[in-house]
Design a protein around this motif. Sequence first.
Motif, mmCIF file in Angstrom:
data_model
loop_
_atom_site.group_PDB
_atom_site.id
_atom_site.type_symbol
_atom_site.label_atom_id
_atom_site.label_comp_id
_atom_site.label_asym_id
_atom_site.label_seq_id
_atom_site.Cartn_x
_atom_site.Cartn_y
_atom_site.Cartn_z
ATOM 1 N N ARG A 1 -2.621 4.766 5.234
ATOM 2 C CA ARG A 1 -1.682 5.465 4.346
ATOM 3 C C ARG A 1 -0.957 6.619 5.035
ATOM 4 O O ARG A 1 0.129 7.016 4.621
ATOM 5 C CB ARG A 1 -2.429 6.043 3.137
ATOM 6 N N GLN A 2 -1.573 7.190 6.096
ATOM 7 C CA GLN A 2 -1.093 8.453 6.633
ATOM 8 C C GLN A 2 0.022 8.267 7.654
ATOM 9 O O GLN A 2 -0.180 8.264 8.857
ATOM 10 C CB GLN A 2 -2.245 9.254 7.247
ATOM 11 N N ASP A 3 1.230 8.093 7.135
ATOM 12 C CA ASP A 3 2.386 8.084 8.031
ATOM 13 C C ASP A 3 2.770 9.518 8.359
ATOM 14 O O ASP A 3 2.268 10.468 7.754
ATOM 15 C CB ASP A 3 3.557 7.303 7.429
ATOM 16 N N VAL A 4 3.646 9.687 9.326
ATOM 17 C CA VAL A 4 3.968 11.033 9.813
ATOM 18 C C VAL A 4 5.475 11.244 9.823
ATOM 19 O O VAL A 4 6.198 10.669 10.639
ATOM 20 C CB VAL A 4 3.402 11.267 11.230
ATOM 21 N N ASP A 5 5.936 12.067 8.889
ATOM 22 C CA ASP A 5 7.343 12.456 8.835
ATOM 23 C C ASP A 5 7.523 13.957 9.025
ATOM 24 O O ASP A 5 8.566 14.395 9.494
ATOM 25 C CB ASP A 5 7.965 12.045 7.496
ATOM 26 N N THR A 6 6.525 14.738 8.636
ATOM 27 C CA THR A 6 6.639 16.188 8.638
ATOM 28 C C THR A 6 5.487 16.825 9.416
ATOM 29 O O THR A 6 4.526 16.147 9.788
ATOM 30 C CB THR A 6 6.602 16.732 7.200
ATOM 31 N N ARG B 1 7.558 3.059 -3.233
ATOM 32 C CA ARG B 1 6.416 2.622 -4.048
ATOM 33 C C ARG B 1 6.911 2.039 -5.366
ATOM 34 O O ARG B 1 6.492 0.947 -5.776
ATOM 35 C CB ARG B 1 5.475 3.794 -4.293
ATOM 36 N N ALA B 2 7.797 2.753 -6.037
ATOM 37 C CA ALA B 2 8.325 2.278 -7.314
ATOM 38 C C ALA B 2 9.156 1.016 -7.134
ATOM 39 O O ALA B 2 9.074 0.088 -7.953
ATOM 40 C CB ALA B 2 9.154 3.377 -7.979
ATOM 41 N N ARG B 3 9.952 0.959 -6.077
ATOM 42 C CA ARG B 3 10.797 -0.224 -5.867
ATOM 43 C C ARG B 3 9.961 -1.457 -5.561
ATOM 44 O O ARG B 3 10.255 -2.556 -6.044
ATOM 45 C CB ARG B 3 11.815 0.041 -4.761
ATOM 46 N N HIS B 4 8.929 -1.310 -4.732
ATOM 47 C CA HIS B 4 8.098 -2.465 -4.420
ATOM 48 C C HIS B 4 7.323 -2.928 -5.653
ATOM 49 O O HIS B 4 7.157 -4.136 -5.872
ATOM 50 C CB HIS B 4 7.156 -2.135 -3.258
ATOM 51 N N ILE C 1 4.345 8.165 -2.775
ATOM 52 C CA ILE C 1 5.768 8.008 -3.088
ATOM 53 C C ILE C 1 6.347 6.821 -2.316
ATOM 54 O O ILE C 1 7.080 6.004 -2.875
ATOM 55 C CB ILE C 1 6.557 9.280 -2.740
ATOM 56 N N GLY C 2 6.027 6.758 -1.048
ATOM 57 C CA GLY C 2 6.539 5.702 -0.197
ATOM 58 C C GLY C 2 5.551 4.565 -0.021
ATOM 59 O O GLY C 2 4.582 4.423 -0.776
ATOM 60 N N LEU D 1 0.853 -1.186 0.000
ATOM 61 C CA LEU D 1 0.000 0.000 0.000
ATOM 62 C C LEU D 1 0.883 1.228 0.000
ATOM 63 O O LEU D 1 1.757 1.375 0.867
ATOM 64 C CB LEU D 1 -0.906 0.006 1.233
ATOM 65 N N ALA D 2 0.659 2.127 -0.958
ATOM 66 C CA ALA D 2 1.425 3.372 -1.017
ATOM 67 C C ALA D 2 0.993 4.311 0.099
ATOM 68 O O ALA D 2 -0.129 4.247 0.596
ATOM 69 C CB ALA D 2 1.223 4.041 -2.371
ATOM 70 N N ASP D 3 1.901 5.198 0.485
ATOM 71 C CA ASP D 3 1.580 6.172 1.518
ATOM 72 C C ASP D 3 0.719 7.302 0.950
ATOM 73 O O ASP D 3 0.398 7.329 -0.243
ATOM 74 C CB ASP D 3 2.853 6.709 2.187
ATOM 75 N N ALA D 4 0.329 8.220 1.824
ATOM 76 C CA ALA D 4 -0.567 9.305 1.422
ATOM 77 C C ALA D 4 0.059 10.197 0.355
ATOM 78 O O ALA D 4 -0.650 10.780 -0.457
ATOM 79 C CB ALA D 4 -0.951 10.140 2.640
#
Length: 212
Positions: free
Chosen positions: A179-184, A159-162, A137-138, A131-134
């Motif tokens: 999907r909603q991970d938190v980096d920023t 996302r592209a690598r998987h 990209i990831g 599953l791609a992130d929000a």
Amino acid sequence: MRWTVVVPLKPLARAKSRLADTASDVLRPGLALAFAQDTVAAALACAAVRDVAVVTGDALAGRELSALGAHIVADEPGGGLNAALAHGAGVVRSRDPESAVAALNADLPALRPLELARVLAAAAEFPRAFLADAAAIGTTLLAASPGLELLPAFGGDSRARHRASGAAELRLDAVQSVRQDVDTRDDLRAALTLGVGPRTAAAAARLLIPGQ
């Protein structure tokens, strides 16, 4: 199919460095732990999840997440995210070779058990799936059916690598909490809008976040 979810967590003192504009060095470790606690609690509450294995070398995180019911796997490789996930999946499979394994980010504080169940049900239709992130990209979740290697390739444009590795991309609506991970800061604002778990809510209340 019921899954073992593998959650990697780096040492809290080094976690969430991209939130430096939002949380001080003193507050960031507690915020990262809160993210992981709410993620693990939601995963354990998911009917599709048999158990959760957290791969970490952080003693405090290990104690707190074990208290929630997670199984703690020492991050023996110490070689970063993908090495930790491969190690965790290997430990799980050494105990149960036919286990279905899903890698899940530790920073999904808005995670909903029912949405996770939907994602895992969809993943069960493929040998490997993600599953791609929000941000599209990831990756926030990578799943491997019994007998198949996980082959994690998290970080950056995962996302592209998987997809290139042969994993099927899951295209589902109404699973934003997975999907909603938190980096920023913007990620955290989006997660708070979705509705985060109680530990993240308490930790975020100590921060000044414009727009909240």
